[in-house]
Design an enzyme around this catalytic site. Structure first.
Site, PDB file in Angstrom:
ATOM      1  N   CYS A   1       0.812  -1.229   0.000  1.00  8.42           N
ATOM      2  CA  CYS A   1       0.000   0.000   0.000  1.00  8.42           C
ATOM      3  C   CYS A   1       0.847   1.283   0.000  1.00  8.42           C
ATOM      4  O   CYS A   1       0.410   2.309  -0.532  1.00  8.42           O
ATOM      5  CB  CYS A   1      -0.955  -0.013   1.189  1.00  8.42           C
ATOM      6  SG  CYS A   1      -0.204  -0.567   2.726  1.00  8.42           S
TER       7      CYS A   1
ATOM      8  N   HIS B   1      -2.188   6.785   3.514  1.00  4.41           N
ATOM      9  CA  HIS B   1      -0.757   6.842   3.786  1.00  4.41           C
ATOM     10  C   HIS B   1      -0.193   8.139   3.171  1.00  4.41           C
ATOM     11  O   HIS B   1      -0.352   8.388   1.964  1.00  4.41           O
ATOM     12  CB  HIS B   1      -0.023   5.652   3.159  1.00  4.41           C
ATOM     13  CG  HIS B   1      -0.318   4.339   3.824  1.00  4.41           C
ATOM     14  ND1 HIS B   1      -1.063   4.210   4.973  1.00  4.41           N
ATOM     15  CD2 HIS B   1       0.071   3.078   3.498  1.00  4.41           C
ATOM     16  CE1 HIS B   1      -1.125   2.932   5.332  1.00  4.41           C
ATOM     17  NE2 HIS B   1      -0.457   2.222   4.440  1.00  4.41           N
TER      18      HIS B   1
HETATM   19  P1  NAP Z   1      -6.563  -8.993   8.188  1.00  6.56           P
HETATM   20  O1  NAP Z   1      -7.600  -7.954   8.458  1.00  6.56           O
HETATM   21  O2  NAP Z   1      -5.786  -9.534   9.335  1.00  6.56           O
HETATM   22  O3  NAP Z   1      -7.279 -10.231   7.396  1.00  6.56           O
HETATM   23  C1  NAP Z   1      -6.588 -11.447   7.136  1.00  6.56           C
HETATM   24  C2  NAP Z   1      -7.498 -12.436   6.403  1.00  6.56           C
HETATM   25  O4  NAP Z   1      -6.762 -13.653   6.227  1.00  6.56           O
HETATM   26  C3  NAP Z   1      -8.769 -12.797   7.174  1.00  6.56           C
HETATM   27  O5  NAP Z   1      -9.837 -12.969   6.254  1.00  6.56           O
HETATM   28  C4  NAP Z   1      -8.419 -14.140   7.794  1.00  6.56           C
HETATM   29  O6  NAP Z   1      -9.557 -14.989   8.016  1.00  6.56           O
HETATM   30  C5  NAP Z   1      -7.557 -14.755   6.717  1.00  6.56           C
HETATM   31  N1  NAP Z   1      -6.710 -15.819   7.272  1.00  6.56           N
HETATM   32  C6  NAP Z   1      -5.852 -15.745   8.316  1.00  6.56           C
HETATM   33  N2  NAP Z   1      -5.292 -16.945   8.559  1.00  6.56           N
HETATM   34  C7  NAP Z   1      -5.823 -17.810   7.641  1.00  6.56           C
HETATM   35  C8  NAP Z   1      -5.658 -19.208   7.367  1.00  6.56           C
HETATM   36  N3  NAP Z   1      -4.838 -19.973   8.092  1.00  6.56           N
HETATM   37  N4  NAP Z   1      -6.361 -19.733   6.348  1.00  6.56           N
HETATM   38  C9  NAP Z   1      -7.204 -18.992   5.601  1.00  6.56           C
HETATM   39  N5  NAP Z   1      -7.413 -17.668   5.823  1.00  6.56           N
HETATM   40  C10 NAP Z   1      -6.718 -17.084   6.821  1.00  6.56           C
HETATM   41  O7  NAP Z   1      -5.461  -8.457   7.142  1.00  6.56           O
HETATM   42  P2  NAP Z   1      -5.610  -7.313   6.008  1.00  6.56           P
HETATM   43  O8  NAP Z   1      -5.172  -6.005   6.517  1.00  6.56           O
HETATM   44  O9  NAP Z   1      -6.949  -7.464   5.351  1.00  6.56           O
HETATM   45  O10 NAP Z   1      -4.447  -7.757   4.998  1.00  6.56           O
HETATM   46  C11 NAP Z   1      -4.598  -8.897   4.153  1.00  6.56           C
HETATM   47  C12 NAP Z   1      -3.403  -9.001   3.215  1.00  6.56           C
HETATM   48  O11 NAP Z   1      -3.343  -7.844   2.373  1.00  6.56           O
HETATM   49  C13 NAP Z   1      -2.058  -9.056   3.962  1.00  6.56           C
HETATM   50  O12 NAP Z   1      -1.203  -9.914   3.259  1.00  6.56           O
HETATM   51  C14 NAP Z   1      -1.584  -7.616   3.927  1.00  6.56           C
HETATM   52  O13 NAP Z   1      -0.195  -7.505   4.030  1.00  6.56           O
HETATM   53  C15 NAP Z   1      -2.096  -7.168   2.560  1.00  6.56           C
HETATM   54  N6  NAP Z   1      -2.338  -5.725   2.421  1.00  6.56           N
HETATM   55  C16 NAP Z   1      -3.052  -5.011   3.350  1.00  6.56           C
HETATM   56  C17 NAP Z   1      -3.277  -3.651   3.166  1.00  6.56           C
HETATM   57  C18 NAP Z   1      -4.047  -2.798   4.128  1.00  6.56           C
HETATM   58  O14 NAP Z   1      -4.071  -1.555   3.924  1.00  6.56           O
HETATM   59  N7  NAP Z   1      -4.705  -3.355   5.135  1.00  6.56           N
HETATM   60  C19 NAP Z   1      -2.791  -3.037   2.020  1.00  6.56           C
HETATM   61  C20 NAP Z   1      -2.090  -3.791   1.075  1.00  6.56           C
HETATM   62  C21 NAP Z   1      -1.881  -5.124   1.290  1.00  6.56           C
HETATM   63  P3  NAP Z   1     -10.259 -15.125   9.484  1.00  6.56           P
HETATM   64  O15 NAP Z   1     -11.044 -13.863   9.716  1.00  6.56           O
HETATM   65  O16 NAP Z   1     -11.109 -16.316   9.304  1.00  6.56           O
HETATM   66  O17 NAP Z   1      -9.148 -15.312  10.479  1.00  6.56           O
END
Ligand code: NAP
Length: 347
Positions: free
Chosen positions: A148, A240
């Protein structure tokens, strides 16, 4: 309007997953028919598995949809991924192996030499890497969007490459939504700045070089600019902000640089993709802009706002850039990538 392409969302319950659902609710082409997450959520209706945290309402049909295991088989061919990076490598690889097209937000495959790290306005031609993924024995493919912070920086830098970009120094002020939910504890972030985000500086120093690099003989030659990043987490909900200094080989005037930002389009806008902003980069002339509170939603969260261009006594110029981290920096970016692939006949 006809929604003709079924899509799934891996990591549908997370911060990025929710943004996918919100953005796809009104999408003219893509219809969400499948949701996958962890064992914690598997088997539950989406409304019970997720803590919906967006201002836009959770669509009824999605609220009722059951959450599946994050395994290939029942999902449609096109799958967006917002999986936690601790599991994304294995799960996305399994989906690609099984024939799915995975459009991912996670870091795991971004720097792989045969995987496009895509910003459609900047490096649409890097989709040419996809063919080489057949050598992995995958029936499907993986395309990634940048971190991001990287996407904001790379979009601000892309129009400057024509002036011979030599050096980039960036200090970031990153929103708490970038850490997912629940993310950083309120105790840690309220009235505070945290001068460390695990792994972030390495991503910001390497990903733009791939994005701004040249595709030659089925590989990307990284852009030669030297990059140095310091990343901090601040008490902002979304957006950001990045304080950037650059050295350039040529000596363009400020007016010429501003014109390069204002006229920046890329091939994409010509194709009128549904998520493409009319202006990918906008220069703001007010001396106290851009600000996350005022500018983060410009272009439905897909435009990068730039301002405060001025001479830098150490390098050549300095400026401020701002972008929406969960829209342009995550779900919106992935949706735009999939739209480009659809237009290019790759879905
Ligand atoms: P998050 O809110 O922590 O969500 C993580 C997701 O992954 C949840 O749906 C979770 O499901 C799932 N998950 C976790 N462990 C799992 C497993 N063992 N098997 C299957 N699913 C699993 O994280 P986020 O901020 O959305 O970020 C998600 C990804 O995008 C990350 O790789 C992050 O680095 C990237 N990202 C984030 C942003 C941002 O601004 N937030 C920007 C760019 C990229 P449950 O709810 O069932 O645990």
């Amino acid at each position: 309007m006809e929604k003709s392409i079924d899509v799934g969302i891996l990591g549908a319950t997370g911060a990025v997953g929710q943004q996918f659902i919100a953005l796809l609710a009104e999408h003219p082409w893509f219809r969400v028919t499948w949701l996958g997450a962890s064992q914690r959520s598997e088997g539950k209706a989406y409304r019970d598995a997720s803590a919906w945290r967006l201002a836009s309402p959770l669509p009824d049909d999605i609220a009722r949809l059951g959450v599946d295991a994050a395994t290939p088989g029942r999902a449609p061919k096109l799958v967006f991924s917002g999986l936690d990076s601790s599991v994304a490598g294995e799960i996305e690889g399994a989906f690609a192996q099984a024939g799915h097209l995975v459009v991912s937000n996670s870091k795991n495959y971004r720097m792989e030499p045969d995987v496009p790290l895509l910003i459609p306005e900047v490096n649409a031609d890097h989709l040419g890497l996809l063919d080489s993924q057949a050598l992995r024995g995958w029936k499907g493919r993986i395309v990634t969007n940048p971190n991001c912070t990287t996407v904001v920086l790379s979009m601000a830098l892309a129009p400057l490459c024509q002036f011979g970009l030599k050096t980039v120094m960036v200090t970031t002020l990153q929103a708490i939504s970038g850490a997912g939910y629940p993310g950083v504890a309120s105790w840690d972030i309220l009235g505070n700045v945290i001068p460390f985000i695990d792994g972030e500086e390495e991503k910001v120093e390497t990903e733009p070089k791939k994005i701004l690099g040249r595709l030659r003989d089925n590989r990307v030659e990284p852009h030669p600019a030297r990059m140095s990043a310091q990343t901090t987490r601040v008490g902002v909900l979304n957006g950001h902000t990045e304080s950037v200094s650059v050295a350039l080989e040529q000596h363009p005037t400020p007016e010429v640089i501003i014109d390069a930002w204002q006229s920046f389009k890329g091939k994409l806008q010509l194709m009128e993709l549904p998520s493409a902003p009319a202006r990918p980069v906008v220069y703001l002339t007010e001396r106290n802009r851009p600000q996350p509170a005022l500018d983060v939603d410009r272009g439905r969260g897909m435009t990068v706002s730039v301002g405060r261009l001025r001479p830098c006594p150490v390098l050549d110029y300095k400026f401020i850039a701002l972008g929406h981290n969960t829209i342009r920096g995550a779900a919106g970016a992935a949706i735009l990538n999939a739209e480009l692939m659809h237009r290019e006949g790759l879905l």
